[in-house]
Write an enzyme that holds these catalytic residues in place. Structure first.
Site, mmCIF file in Angstrom:
data_model
loop_
_atom_site.group_PDB
_atom_site.id
_atom_site.type_symbol
_atom_site.label_atom_id
_atom_site.label_comp_id
_atom_site.label_asym_id
_atom_site.label_seq_id
_atom_site.Cartn_x
_atom_site.Cartn_y
_atom_site.Cartn_z
ATOM 1 N N HIS A 9 0.838 -1.208 0.000
ATOM 2 C CA HIS A 9 0.000 0.000 0.000
ATOM 3 C C HIS A 9 0.877 1.264 0.000
ATOM 4 C CE1 HIS A 9 -2.874 -2.823 2.271
ATOM 5 N NE2 HIS A 9 -3.535 -2.511 1.170
ATOM 6 N N ASP A 64 -3.693 -6.973 -7.672
ATOM 7 C CA ASP A 64 -5.083 -7.215 -8.065
ATOM 8 C C ASP A 64 -5.200 -6.848 -9.547
ATOM 9 O OD1 ASP A 64 -6.746 -7.511 -5.245
ATOM 10 O OD2 ASP A 64 -4.966 -6.265 -5.060
HETATM 11 P P1 AMP Z 1 -6.467 -3.779 -0.581
HETATM 12 O O1 AMP Z 1 -6.294 -2.981 0.670
HETATM 13 O O2 AMP Z 1 -5.989 -5.203 -0.460
HETATM 14 O O3 AMP Z 1 -7.823 -3.641 -1.202
HETATM 15 O O4 AMP Z 1 -5.458 -3.144 -1.629
HETATM 16 C C1 AMP Z 1 -5.467 -1.777 -1.912
HETATM 17 C C2 AMP Z 1 -4.565 -1.499 -3.077
HETATM 18 O O5 AMP Z 1 -3.248 -1.961 -2.771
HETATM 19 C C3 AMP Z 1 -4.982 -2.261 -4.351
HETATM 20 O O6 AMP Z 1 -4.765 -1.419 -5.473
HETATM 21 C C4 AMP Z 1 -4.060 -3.435 -4.354
HETATM 22 O O7 AMP Z 1 -3.811 -3.944 -5.654
HETATM 23 C C5 AMP Z 1 -2.806 -2.830 -3.781
HETATM 24 N N1 AMP Z 1 -1.937 -3.859 -3.212
HETATM 25 C C6 AMP Z 1 -2.274 -4.816 -2.317
HETATM 26 N N2 AMP Z 1 -1.226 -5.620 -2.072
HETATM 27 C C7 AMP Z 1 -0.190 -5.156 -2.834
HETATM 28 C C8 AMP Z 1 1.161 -5.564 -3.023
HETATM 29 N N3 AMP Z 1 1.686 -6.613 -2.399
HETATM 30 N N4 AMP Z 1 1.920 -4.844 -3.887
HETATM 31 C C9 AMP Z 1 1.403 -3.774 -4.535
HETATM 32 N N5 AMP Z 1 0.143 -3.342 -4.403
HETATM 33 C C10 AMP Z 1 -0.651 -4.026 -3.561
#
Ligand code: AMP
Length: 281
Positions: free
Chosen positions: A37, A150
């Protein structure tokens, strides 16, 4: 760093920034922050002078029986991590602010959600597209940053921005991994040590696939077979899907003769983990 919980205050703040000639980057998250994030916030900071991180566990993108209630949350920890990372505003509305009584409008894409994660989570991308559309209207960003972790979500957002003419630049951030290869995810918090060890098979399977394709294997079934074997050899893994797809349309790939997406989703005990990579012949 400001914390904003209402739509009215967020919109007024966005208007003030825009009237002063400022640029806004939006980083949507569901909180329980990790370095993935924060990498998106850093990208946002390179494209705008105001980084707004939304923290909202979006009920609309969870299906019945999924982990909405169990989803990890820790606002104080998120607040300090975001402040340290240079985030200017956290937008953290309660669910009733985003979906008040009587709410009935949703954003639905015709084709992209029919593949990969959309098969086992049939209402997921409708929830994503709806909340992202709302966040665009609330935060009024010039750019928005999404992770390639994602991958299908990133394609959905890019399509929705083109189709609905949002004047917003979408930027995709690279997947951030732990030192041992595990893709960072808030859901990794559910893994006990034994399952965390099994979860390493996801990134190992992708790495094996990349090597096979680099060394000339072009048959998707062979590559998928090797990845399946890698994951099945670890305890507590249940494969949802492992697929090789066109990296833009998610359509089928008969022969890997140009870069293609390999994506997988695997339940490792309770959490369902996803990961992906681009296979380059
Ligand atoms: P989430 O909180 O899991 O909904 O993720 C929020 C944002 O962070 C989304 O755009 C995800 O694709 C991105 N994200 C989550 N995990 C990762 C990671 N390991 N590397 C890069 N971006 C991530």
């Amino acid at each position: 760093m400001k914390v904003i919980e209402t739509i009215a205050e967020m919109q007024a703040h966005a208007d003030t920034i825009r009237m002063g000639g400022g640029r806004i980057a939006l980083v949507p998250t569901m909180g329980y922050l990790h370095a993935g994030h924060l990498s998106l916030a850093a990208i946002g900071g390179r494209h705008a002078d105001n980084v707004v991180m939304s923290i909202f566990v979006n009920p609309a993108q969870f299906g019945p029986g999924e982990d909405l209630d169990a989803y990890p949350r820790n606002f104080e920890r998120d607040r300090s991590m975001a402040a340290d990372a240079g985030v200017d505003v956290i937008f953290a509305p309660p669910a009733s602010e985003i979906y008040p009584d009587g709410y009935q409008t949703h954003v639905v894409l015709a084709e992209l959600p029919g593949h990969l994660c959309g098969r086992s989570r049939p209402t997921h991308f409708r929830g994503v597209a709806t909340v992202v559309t709302k966040l665009f209207n609330i935060v009024k960003p010039h750019v928005a940053v999404f992770g390639r972790k994602d991958y299908q979500q990133l394609l959905v957002v890019r399509r929705l921005v083109r189709d609905l003419n949002f004047d917003i630049r979408i930027i995709g951030g690279q997947i951030v991994r732990e030192a041992d290869g595990l893709a960072m995810s808030s859901r990794n918090a559910y893994l006990d040590p034994r399952r965390r060890h099994s979860a390493l098979s996801l990134s190992r399977a992708l790495e094996k696939a990349r090597e096979m394709v680099r060394s000339g294997v072009a048959d998707p079934a062979r590559v998928i077979g090797a990845a399946e074997a890698e994951i099945r050899s670890c305890p507590d893994t249940v494969i949802d899907y492992i697929e090789i797809r066109d990296a833009e349309t998610l359509g089928p790939v008969e022969t890997i003769d140009r870069p293609a997406l390999m994506a997988l989703a695997v339940k490792v005990g309770k959490p369902r983990l996803i990961d992906n990579c681009i296979l380059t012949p």
